[in-house]
Enzyme design. Structure first.
Site, PDB file in Angstrom:
ATOM      1  N   HIS A   1       6.284  -2.252  -5.855  1.00 25.89           N
ATOM      2  CA  HIS A   1       4.766  -2.519  -5.070  1.00 25.89           C
ATOM      3  C   HIS A   1       3.930  -3.454  -5.889  1.00 25.89           C
ATOM      4  CE1 HIS A   1       4.535   1.297  -2.632  1.00 25.89           C
ATOM      5  NE2 HIS A   1       5.736   0.900  -2.560  1.00 25.89           N
TER       6      HIS A   1
ATOM      7  N   GLU B   1       0.741  -3.679  -6.850  1.00 22.99           N
ATOM      8  CA  GLU B   1       0.303  -2.924  -8.066  1.00 22.99           C
ATOM      9  C   GLU B   1       1.071  -3.028  -9.210  1.00 22.99           C
ATOM     10  OE1 GLU B   1      -1.541  -1.077  -4.276  1.00 22.99           O
ATOM     11  OE2 GLU B   1       0.142  -1.843  -4.705  1.00 22.99           O
TER      12      GLU B   1
ATOM     13  N   CYS C   1      -1.292   3.018  -2.411  1.00 22.99           N
ATOM     14  CA  CYS C   1      -0.770   4.349  -2.041  1.00 22.99           C
ATOM     15  C   CYS C   1      -0.957   5.315  -3.207  1.00 22.99           C
ATOM     16  CB  CYS C   1       0.873   4.043  -1.515  1.00 22.99           C
ATOM     17  SG  CYS C   1       1.805   3.724  -3.204  1.00 22.99           S
TER      18      CYS C   1
ATOM     19  N   CYS D   1       0.763   4.167  -6.512  1.00 27.62           N
ATOM     20  CA  CYS D   1       0.296   2.938  -6.991  1.00 27.62           C
ATOM     21  C   CYS D   1      -1.216   3.617  -7.689  1.00 27.62           C
ATOM     22  CB  CYS D   1      -0.118   1.807  -6.412  1.00 27.62           C
ATOM     23  SG  CYS D   1       1.621   1.047  -5.798  1.00 27.62           S
TER      24      CYS D   1
END
Length: 161
Positions: free
Chosen positions: A56, A58, A86, A89
């Site tokens: 992801h 992040e 999410c 993260c």
């Protein structure tokens, strides 16, 4: 001509990262981490490309910032991310002790910074994160909307599964 605020400047940098994900056929989410007025780490979604759930935007930026600063604590950093984080993260942001996150657009289906849950400000955790939302909201929402419309169109035409 109106001068761009620092928040807009850094969110535009995050949008550029999201564009890199879009070009790879990934959900276009981008992130930058800023310390002392400079971008020290960047990330964008690469889950399909890397075949890795953890890829992801992040998490990539947090990993790079840790290497750059030589510490897992990123207490001097501010995060700018195009889409609400999410649960994974959000947890990493709390664990990294990032004090503030600017979010471009919220994610009512999976967001954990206020939409479904607010893990960034969960009172029982030993660290809470300041949140500011809506930075370049229209542009951040538009890139996501455009991506999913394009994916639906490709699916209808049988170009993707």
């Amino acid at each position: 001509m109106k001068k761009m605020s620092p928040e807009e400047k850094y969110m535009r940098a995050a949008l550029r990262e999201a564009g890199k994900a879009y070009a790879l056929g990934e959900v276009p989410i981008g992130c930058v981490l800023v310390a002392d007025g400079k971008i020290i780490a960047r990330g964008y979604n690469r889950r399909k490309t890397d075949k890795n759930t953890l890829s992801h935007a992040e998490l990539t930026a947090i990993r790079k910032a840790g290497k750059k600063t030589g510490d897992w604590r990123l207490e001097q950093c501010t995060m700018y991310v195009t889409l609400e984080p999410c649960q994974m993260c959000a947890g990493a942001i709390v664990q990294a002790r990032i004090p503030k996150v600017y979010i471009g657009t919220m994610n009512p289906k999976a967001g954990c910074a206020g939409s479904l849950l607010n893990l960034l400000q969960f009172p029982s955790f030993n660290h809470q994160v300041e949140i500011e939302t809506g930075i370049l909201q229209e542009e951040c929402a538009a890139i996501i909307t455009s991506f999913f419309k394009e994916m639906r169109d490709k699916k209808k035409k049988g170009l993707i599964d």
